[in-house]
Structure formats: C-alpha cells, structure tokens
Design a protein around this motif. Structure first.
Motif, PDB file in Angstrom:
ATOM      1  N   ALA A 132       0.822  -1.210   0.000  1.00 39.70           N
ATOM      2  CA  ALA A 132       0.000   0.000   0.000  1.00 39.70           C
ATOM      3  C   ALA A 132       0.854   1.258   0.000  1.00 39.70           C
ATOM      4  O   ALA A 132       0.598   2.204  -0.753  1.00 39.70           O
ATOM      5  N   ILE A 133       1.877   1.267   0.831  1.00 39.49           N
ATOM      6  CA  ILE A 133       2.756   2.438   0.910  1.00 39.49           C
ATOM      7  C   ILE A 133       3.485   2.664  -0.405  1.00 39.49           C
ATOM      8  O   ILE A 133       3.633   3.798  -0.881  1.00 39.49           O
ATOM      9  N   LYS A 134       3.946   1.587  -1.015  1.00 42.06           N
ATOM     10  CA  LYS A 134       4.653   1.710  -2.287  1.00 42.06           C
ATOM     11  C   LYS A 134       3.730   2.256  -3.378  1.00 42.06           C
ATOM     12  O   LYS A 134       4.127   3.088  -4.199  1.00 42.06           O
ATOM     13  N   LEU A 135       2.492   1.789  -3.383  1.00 36.97           N
ATOM     14  CA  LEU A 135       1.545   2.249  -4.404  1.00 36.97           C
ATOM     15  C   LEU A 135       1.139   3.700  -4.185  1.00 36.97           C
ATOM     16  O   LEU A 135       1.010   4.474  -5.129  1.00 36.97           O
ATOM     17  N   LEU A 136       0.943   4.064  -2.920  1.00 37.10           N
ATOM     18  CA  LEU A 136       0.520   5.428  -2.617  1.00 37.10           C
ATOM     19  C   LEU A 136       1.644   6.438  -2.814  1.00 37.10           C
ATOM     20  O   LEU A 136       1.417   7.563  -3.255  1.00 37.10           O
ATOM     21  N   GLY A 137       2.852   6.035  -2.479  1.00 37.38           N
ATOM     22  CA  GLY A 137       3.955   6.985  -2.486  1.00 37.38           C
ATOM     23  C   GLY A 137       4.825   6.971  -3.720  1.00 37.38           C
ATOM     24  O   GLY A 137       5.804   7.723  -3.798  1.00 37.38           O
ATOM     25  N   SER A 138       4.485   6.136  -4.694  1.00 42.37           N
ATOM     26  CA  SER A 138       5.342   6.013  -5.877  1.00 42.37           C
ATOM     27  C   SER A 138       4.917   6.992  -6.971  1.00 42.37           C
ATOM     28  O   SER A 138       4.030   6.698  -7.776  1.00 42.37           O
TER      29      SER A 138
END
Length: 225
Positions: A132-138
């Motif tokens: 989730a963090i990778k998708l939101l912050g990428s």
C-alpha cells in the motif's frame, strides 16, 4: 506490380519497416500485459482486490488490445484511490500526512498502514502495508501509468489501431490492404511516420511502467522470503 511496390517505389526497405513496427508494438504490448498481471496478482493476494488478469486477444485489433490494458490499469488506479480514501478516513490528519512525507521513515509509514488494514480486514500483514505504501507513495508508478494510458489511446487511434494483431503472419500485402481501408494512399507514409513516433514514445513509457511495477513486486518477493 505488387501493391507495396506502388506505395514504396523508391525504397524497397520500406516494405519491411511496417511489419517491423507492428512486431515491435506487439512485443511491447505483450510485456506490458505480463507486467500488469504481476501487479494485479499482488493487489489481489495482499490487498483483497478482485481484479481479473488480462491476456492479449489474437483475434482482436491493436486498438481493442490497447483498450483491454487501459481498462485494467484504470481499475488498478481506482483501487489505489480507494486505499488512499480508507487511509484518510480512518487516520488522524497528522498520521495521514506522514504517509506522504518523504522525510518520514518507511518503516513508520508501513506501521501506520498496517494499523488501518487491521481495522479493515481484521488482520493485516506487513507485506500488505508495504504494498500500500509503495503504491501510494510512488510518483514513478503514478506518472508512468498516466503516460502509458495516454500513449495506448494514441496508438489505438493511429493508422495501425484497426489492424488485427495476428495479421503479421499473413504478409505485407494483407497489412497494407488493411491499412488502406482506413487512409488514402497519399496519406500512408505520413501516417506511418507518425506511428513510428508514437511507438518510440510508447516503448520508452513501457520500460518506465514495467520498472515501476518491478520495484513493487520484487519488494513483495523479498518480504515473503
């Protein structure tokens, strides 16, 4: 005299260029289908999504296959937006802002995301939170997806958009006949040059898109190991 000789009287090499362009497009699209399915698999397995994997349809046109990818990428974007909405709804504003703070340690962001997923699913793994963090912050993934969608739409509307992806096996004359159904003969060379430009941009955008997905999926594999 063959139709292709009439169209390309001064440049025999041009006869092969159209087939090569078409094959390069198909190879690039095939890789994009594979990369997209990798991301779909991660979303379905770790974030509870139910996105249907896609496959190239050999009986369909280039445009129709472009639309298949656009549709599933749009669904992925929708799911990421939903994750963001859930985070914003269930977190205090200060914690939500931390998710997008580039100075905030990633482990802290993952812990925050895991807290939200535990509320949503009753239980959540650190892998799900990390995805989730990778998708939101990428920004890399966000920008590459937007660029790819735009180029897919352009290619679908281009001179070869209406050509079946399997026509490559039928020879140059069949490809040219198919294209001439859409444009006048005196427009063909201009249209092909425009298509070359679209393809060059598409290949570059596809590489960035595939790399961005690989960043997420490789991290997942490392996390599981």
């Amino acid at each position: 005299m063959a139709l292709s000789d009439l169209l390309y009287p001064d440049n025999p090499k041009r006869k092969k260029e159209l087939i090569q362009l078409h094959q390069e497009l198909l190879d690039c699209m095939s890789t994009n289908f594979h990369a997209t399915n990798e991301l779909v698999g991660v979303l379905n397995e770790h974030l509870g999504c139910t996105i249907t994997p896609i496959e190239m349809r050999e009986s369909s046109t280039v445009k129709e296959n472009c639309e298949i990818i656009i549709q599933v990428i749009s669904e992925i974007q929708h799911q990421v937006q939903k994750i963001d909405h859930d985070m914003k709804e269930k977190l205090e504003p200060v914690l939500y802002q931390k998710l997008y703070d580039i100075k905030e340690p990633e482990l802290e962001k993952i812990a925050i995301a895991q807290r939200v997923f535990s509320i949503i699913f009753g239980e959540a793994t650190s892998t799900a939170a990390m995805v989730a963090i990778k998708l939101l912050g990428s920004n890399h993934l966000t920008l590459s997806v937007s660029k790819l969608i735009g180029l897919l739409a352009q290619i679908g509307a281009s001179v070869l958009g209406g050509v079946s992806i399997t026509i490559i096996g039928l020879g140059l004359e069949m490809i040219l006949h198919a294209i001439l159904g859409a444009v006048e003969r005196n427009q063909l060379l201009t249209a092909v040059r425009s298509y070359e430009k679209h393809l060059a941009e598409f290949k570059a955008a596809s590489e960035k898109y595939q790399h961005a997905i690989h960043e997420v999926t490789s991290l997942v594999r490392q996390q599981i190991q």
